[in-house]
Motif scaffolding. Structure first.
Motif, PDB file in Angstrom:
ATOM      1  N   CYS A 155      -3.516   0.035  -0.885  1.00 19.60           N
ATOM      2  CA  CYS A 155      -2.825   1.138  -0.266  1.00 19.60           C
ATOM      3  C   CYS A 155      -1.350   0.933  -0.691  1.00 19.60           C
ATOM      4  O   CYS A 155      -0.766   1.992  -0.868  1.00 19.60           O
ATOM      5  CB  CYS A 155      -3.314   1.012   1.142  1.00 19.60           C
ATOM      6  N   TYR A 156      -0.972  -0.197  -0.705  1.00 21.83           N
ATOM      7  CA  TYR A 156       0.441  -0.480  -0.901  1.00 21.83           C
ATOM      8  C   TYR A 156       0.962   0.204  -2.258  1.00 21.83           C
ATOM      9  O   TYR A 156       2.050   0.840  -2.526  1.00 21.83           O
ATOM     10  CB  TYR A 156       0.816  -2.007  -0.773  1.00 21.83           C
ATOM     11  N   THR A 157       0.005  -0.226  -3.152  1.00 15.87           N
ATOM     12  CA  THR A 157       0.358   0.193  -4.598  1.00 15.87           C
ATOM     13  C   THR A 157       0.423   1.732  -4.531  1.00 15.87           C
ATOM     14  O   THR A 157       1.079   2.329  -5.367  1.00 15.87           O
ATOM     15  CB  THR A 157      -0.685  -0.440  -5.578  1.00 15.87           C
ATOM     16  N   LYS A 158      -0.575   2.299  -4.012  1.00 19.07           N
ATOM     17  CA  LYS A 158      -0.856   3.860  -3.859  1.00 19.07           C
ATOM     18  C   LYS A 158       0.370   4.501  -3.301  1.00 19.07           C
ATOM     19  O   LYS A 158       0.928   5.508  -4.068  1.00 19.07           O
ATOM     20  CB  LYS A 158      -2.071   4.238  -3.419  1.00 19.07           C
ATOM     21  N   LEU A 159       0.943   3.893  -2.516  1.00 21.63           N
ATOM     22  CA  LEU A 159       2.131   4.454  -1.430  1.00 21.63           C
ATOM     23  C   LEU A 159       3.348   4.169  -2.303  1.00 21.63           C
ATOM     24  O   LEU A 159       4.200   5.149  -2.739  1.00 21.63           O
ATOM     25  CB  LEU A 159       2.120   3.611  -0.318  1.00 21.63           C
ATOM     26  N   MET A 160       3.392   3.030  -3.002  1.00 10.48           N
ATOM     27  CA  MET A 160       4.625   2.922  -4.018  1.00 10.48           C
ATOM     28  C   MET A 160       4.525   3.676  -5.283  1.00 10.48           C
ATOM     29  O   MET A 160       5.712   4.268  -5.630  1.00 10.48           O
ATOM     30  CB  MET A 160       4.832   1.317  -4.506  1.00 10.48           C
ATOM     31  N   ARG A 161       3.359   4.070  -5.508  1.00  8.98           N
ATOM     32  CA  ARG A 161       3.332   5.211  -6.811  1.00  8.98           C
ATOM     33  C   ARG A 161       3.521   6.440  -6.388  1.00  8.98           C
ATOM     34  O   ARG A 161       4.204   7.213  -7.043  1.00  8.98           O
ATOM     35  CB  ARG A 161       1.823   5.339  -7.381  1.00  8.98           C
ATOM     36  N   GLN A 211      -4.884   2.360   6.614  1.00 12.12           N
ATOM     37  CA  GLN A 211      -5.816   1.758   5.873  1.00 12.12           C
ATOM     38  C   GLN A 211      -5.194   0.581   4.966  1.00 12.12           C
ATOM     39  O   GLN A 211      -5.941  -0.314   4.767  1.00 12.12           O
ATOM     40  CB  GLN A 211      -6.223   2.829   4.360  1.00 12.12           C
ATOM     41  N   GLY A 212      -3.987   0.648   4.718  1.00 12.98           N
ATOM     42  CA  GLY A 212      -3.246  -0.571   4.166  1.00 12.98           C
ATOM     43  C   GLY A 212      -3.333  -1.630   5.287  1.00 12.98           C
ATOM     44  O   GLY A 212      -3.385  -2.857   4.645  1.00 12.98           O
ATOM     45  N   VAL A 213      -2.962  -1.391   6.378  1.00  5.62           N
ATOM     46  CA  VAL A 213      -2.997  -2.323   7.560  1.00  5.62           C
ATOM     47  C   VAL A 213      -4.342  -3.016   7.405  1.00  5.62           C
ATOM     48  O   VAL A 213      -4.730  -4.438   7.683  1.00  5.62           O
ATOM     49  CB  VAL A 213      -2.761  -1.941   8.661  1.00  5.62           C
ATOM     50  N   GLN A 214      -5.404  -2.092   7.504  1.00  5.02           N
ATOM     51  CA  GLN A 214      -6.727  -2.772   7.630  1.00  5.02           C
ATOM     52  C   GLN A 214      -7.135  -3.421   6.254  1.00  5.02           C
ATOM     53  O   GLN A 214      -7.868  -4.334   6.648  1.00  5.02           O
ATOM     54  CB  GLN A 214      -7.759  -1.666   7.696  1.00  5.02           C
ATOM     55  N   GLU A 215      -6.718  -3.271   5.230  1.00  5.17           N
ATOM     56  CA  GLU A 215      -7.048  -3.889   4.063  1.00  5.17           C
ATOM     57  C   GLU A 215      -6.196  -5.139   3.877  1.00  5.17           C
ATOM     58  O   GLU A 215      -6.569  -6.057   3.276  1.00  5.17           O
ATOM     59  CB  GLU A 215      -7.268  -3.055   2.808  1.00  5.17           C
ATOM     60  N   GLY A 216      -4.997  -5.146   4.599  1.00  5.46           N
ATOM     61  CA  GLY A 216      -4.194  -6.385   4.433  1.00  5.46           C
ATOM     62  C   GLY A 216      -3.086  -6.115   3.290  1.00  5.46           C
ATOM     63  O   GLY A 216      -2.391  -7.199   3.344  1.00  5.46           O
ATOM     64  N   SER A 217      -2.898  -5.126   2.739  1.00  6.84           N
ATOM     65  CA  SER A 217      -1.883  -5.230   1.738  1.00  6.84           C
ATOM     66  C   SER A 217      -0.634  -4.598   2.538  1.00  6.84           C
ATOM     67  O   SER A 217       0.609  -4.608   1.676  1.00  6.84           O
ATOM     68  CB  SER A 217      -2.301  -4.011   0.677  1.00  6.84           C
ATOM     69  N   LEU A 218      -0.574  -4.083   3.752  1.00 11.36           N
ATOM     70  CA  LEU A 218       0.579  -3.675   4.360  1.00 11.36           C
ATOM     71  C   LEU A 218       0.874  -4.403   5.620  1.00 11.36           C
ATOM     72  O   LEU A 218      -0.308  -4.961   6.335  1.00 11.36           O
ATOM     73  CB  LEU A 218       0.835  -2.348   4.908  1.00 11.36           C
TER      74      LEU A 218
END
Length: 209
Positions: free
Chosen positions: A81-87, A142-149
């Motif tokens: 999700c981090y990558t998606k947001l930065m894109r 979703q990013g918090v849940q998966e650990g990328s944020l």
């Protein structure tokens, strides 16, 4: 609505988006839009009850397409999700600093102008930006849940803050005509997402480790 009417209506909307995106809403006359759309003069009110009603449809259509693009981006598999947001924000930068269609920036272009002139159009902007913020908030959760944020704020609140940050950044970019405001916004966004050094182009899933 038959296919011919729907096609003419869509042609008017598509032609108007680029013109209004470049000049604003008040500065654009209906004749200019109809000429660009190659629709006979005087036929505008066959498709729209008024210029304000046309503006509402224009904004609703713009946000429908915008949100659809966000949904496609955020539904990408095997990407954090981090990558998606930065894109998403990199695409925002590209749209506002590159040689792109100015009609793609209606939220920035019309936000201040029509909110003071037309209550129906202000509400259309409110609906559209709320949909955008909701999608950002979902991606944050979703990013918090998966650990990328790693964020300290409520996702919905942070989504509103980030959207406001980037709207303001776009205005400053127009004023300064440099990419500096976007560079600063990108750095602050990374900090708010808890990943100041995280590689935005890393094709990962979950924590990205």
């Amino acid at each position: 609505m038959n296919s011919q009417i729907r096609s003419a209506r869509q042609t008017i909307l598509e032609s108007a988006q680029a013109i209004v995106g470049a000049k604003g809403f008040s500065a654009v006359g209906l004749n200019e839009i109809l000429q660009a759309a190659a629709v006979p003069k005087g036929s505008f009110y066959h498709y729209f009850a008024s210029k304000d009603a046309f503006g509402v449809v224009l904004l609703d259509t713009y946000f429908d397409n915008y949100v659809h693009g966000m949904e496609q981006l955020f539904s990408q598999a095997d990407v954090s999700c981090y990558t998606k947001l930065m894109r998403y924000w990199q695409a925002w930068i590209d749209n506002h600093t590159g040689c792109t269609d100015t009609g793609k920036c209606l939220a920035v272009k019309l936000g201040a102008e029509v909110s003071d002139l037309s209550e129906p159009m202000r509400l259309a902007l409110q609906r559209g930006t709320s949909r955008t913020i909701d999608l950002l908030a979902t991606a944050l959760r979703q990013g918090v849940q998966e650990g990328s944020l790693s964020i300290e704020q409520d996702p919905q609140s942070l989504a509103r803050r980030l959207y406001a940050l980037w709207l303001g950044t776009s205005v400053m970019g127009k004023i300064n005509r440099t990419t500096a405001p976007f560079d600063e916004a990108l750095g602050l966004t990374r900090q708010l997402l808890g990943q100041p050094e995280y590689p935005a182009n890393h094709n990962d899933r979950g924590t990205g480790k």
